[in-house]
Write a protein that holds these residues in place. Structure first.
Motif, short mmCIF file in Angstrom:
data_model
loop_
_atom_site.label_atom_id
_atom_site.label_comp_id
_atom_site.label_asym_id
_atom_site.label_seq_id
_atom_site.Cartn_x
_atom_site.Cartn_y
_atom_site.Cartn_z
N LYS A 35 -10.35 -36.30 -20.80
CA LYS A 35 -9.92 -37.67 -20.45
C LYS A 35 -8.79 -37.64 -19.42
O LYS A 35 -8.75 -38.44 -18.50
N ARG A 36 -7.86 -36.70 -19.62
CA ARG A 36 -6.74 -36.63 -18.70
C ARG A 36 -7.18 -36.13 -17.33
O ARG A 36 -6.78 -36.66 -16.29
N GLN A 57 -5.65 -41.53 -10.07
CA GLN A 57 -4.43 -41.15 -9.34
C GLN A 57 -4.76 -40.59 -7.97
O GLN A 57 -4.36 -41.15 -6.94
N VAL A 67 -7.27 -28.58 -19.03
CA VAL A 67 -6.77 -29.95 -19.17
C VAL A 67 -7.78 -30.72 -20.01
O VAL A 67 -8.98 -30.59 -19.79
N ALA A 110 -15.35 -39.35 -21.22
CA ALA A 110 -14.36 -40.07 -20.43
C ALA A 110 -15.08 -41.00 -19.47
O ALA A 110 -16.11 -40.62 -18.89
N ASP A 150 -10.34 -45.67 -25.74
CA ASP A 150 -9.49 -45.41 -24.58
C ASP A 150 -8.52 -46.56 -24.37
O ASP A 150 -8.87 -47.72 -24.57
N ALA A 156 -9.00 -38.93 -15.53
CA ALA A 156 -8.08 -40.00 -15.12
C ALA A 156 -7.20 -39.56 -13.95
O ALA A 156 -6.91 -40.35 -13.04
N GLU A 157 -6.78 -38.30 -13.95
CA GLU A 157 -5.92 -37.81 -12.86
C GLU A 157 -6.64 -37.90 -11.51
O GLU A 157 -6.06 -38.31 -10.51
N ARG A 161 -10.46 -28.71 -13.54
CA ARG A 161 -9.28 -28.97 -14.38
C ARG A 161 -9.62 -28.71 -15.85
O ARG A 161 -8.81 -28.18 -16.60
#
Length: 329
Positions: free
Chosen positions: A256-257, A265, A253, A286, A319, A260-261, A247
């Motif tokens: 951090k995103r 998720q 991307v 991250a 964060d 986290a994804e 990613r």
């Protein structure tokens, strides 16, 4: 890669920290060990050494400390043994080394590195890995070295609950956690990752989790490095570490995103949980997790170790707190 980069080191000592298992003395010992690991690893980076040297220096400290489920503090299998797994990956060369199911290797991370540097293979297991360890001059110890009373009692509790066909949620969750790992960025802008674990309490049939599997629990390329800690089966099925890096490097991307994804998720949506540490080539950090806590820390330009345990600890990264409601039932 001629420009100098500010070196960064990030470490974890496992996710899924159950607060009632922590007393002030243990918390102090854990924070001290994390700090020592950061200092030892960062000393390598400050000396201009490659990221891999920092990763193995930091992880060795945690493997030698009985508070972590790796090396000296490894959990017990169903049969009352300690089975150790570890992996390293060099992001610049994409070389990797891994070992699984060893019983006598004092510092599994050093054997994983030896597999990468001194063999033509990526992964060795069991007796063969230990035979290679002898040839490579890696220190072997009597299996009794790994025994700690606390881990032995954890196995007895798990065996008792097995016999009674019941699973207490805390125990079920705790079984899957406790791994140590590190990711580093050196002054040449090169990344590396490493992970070491004792696996899960009461594991059977030579079970191997994500930690020694390149791409699942450990991965690095020239733009991203990741070490995971969590319910290994889910990290394997999502190829979590590689997924985060793809990613970042292919889909652009933000780190951090991306982390986290995958961690907060994708894995929980399948019923798993845990955490990870990730680092990109720009030095962004991250440390996502969806459990009570994650032993974690980082150190960068100012040489000051930042260490945190719980979700509400300030880990210095600015964060937002992880969403506690995303942890798996």
């Amino acid at each position: 890669m001629s420009h100098a980069t500010t070196p960064v080191l990030v470490i974890h000592g496992g996710a899924g920290v159950i607060k009632h298992d922590m007393n002030p003395a243990r918390e102090k010992a854990v924070r001290a060990a994390l700090t020592q690991a950061l200092q030892n690893g960062y000393a390598q980076l400050k000396a201009g050494k490659p990221a891999m040297d920092a990763v193995t220096a930091a992880i060795t400290v945690l493997e030698n400390d009985p508070n972590f489920n790796a090396g000296k503090g490894a959990v017990f299998t169903h049969d009352g043994k300690n089975e150790l797994d570890a992996a390293v990956m060099d992001g610049y060369t994409l070389k990797a080394g891994a070992i699984a199911g060893v019983h006598r290797v004092k510092n599994p991370i050093l054997l994983a590195r030896a597999v990468m540097e001194k063999s033509q293979h990526v992964m060795l297991a069991g007796d063969g890995a230990e035979a290679f360890a002898k040839e490579a001059g890696i220190e072997l110890v009597d299996p009794a070295y790994f025994r700690t009373e606390e881990r032995w009692q954890q196995l007895q509790k798990a065996l008792k609950e097995d016999a009674e066909h019941r699973q207490h949620e805390d125990v079920e969750t705790a079984k899957h956690f406790g791994t140590v790992g590190a990711v580093a960025l050196d002054a040449q802008g090169r990344l590396a990752a490493g992970t070491s674990t004792g696996g899960m309490t009461n594991k059977r049939w030579g079970r191997i989790g994500d930690s020694p599997l390149i791409g699942a629990g450990t991965y690095a390329n020239n733009g991203c490095a990741v070490s995971g800690t969590g319910w290994g089966e889910f990290y394997i099925r999502t190829v979590a570490a590689h997924e985060i890096c793809m990613r970042v490097t292919q889909m652009r991307v933000p780190l951090k995103r991306a982390a986290a994804e995958v961690i907060n998720q994708e894995i929980p949506s399948m019923g798993g949980n845990g955490g990870a540490i990730a680092l990109d080539a720009q030095g962004n950090v991250a440390m996502p997790f969806n459990t009570d806590g994650m032993f974690r820390g980082w150190i960068a330009e100012d040489g000051k170790p930042h260490v945190a345990i719980y979700g509400d600890d300030d880990d210095g990264t600015g964060d937002p707190l992880p969403a506690s409601d995303s942890s798996a039932e």
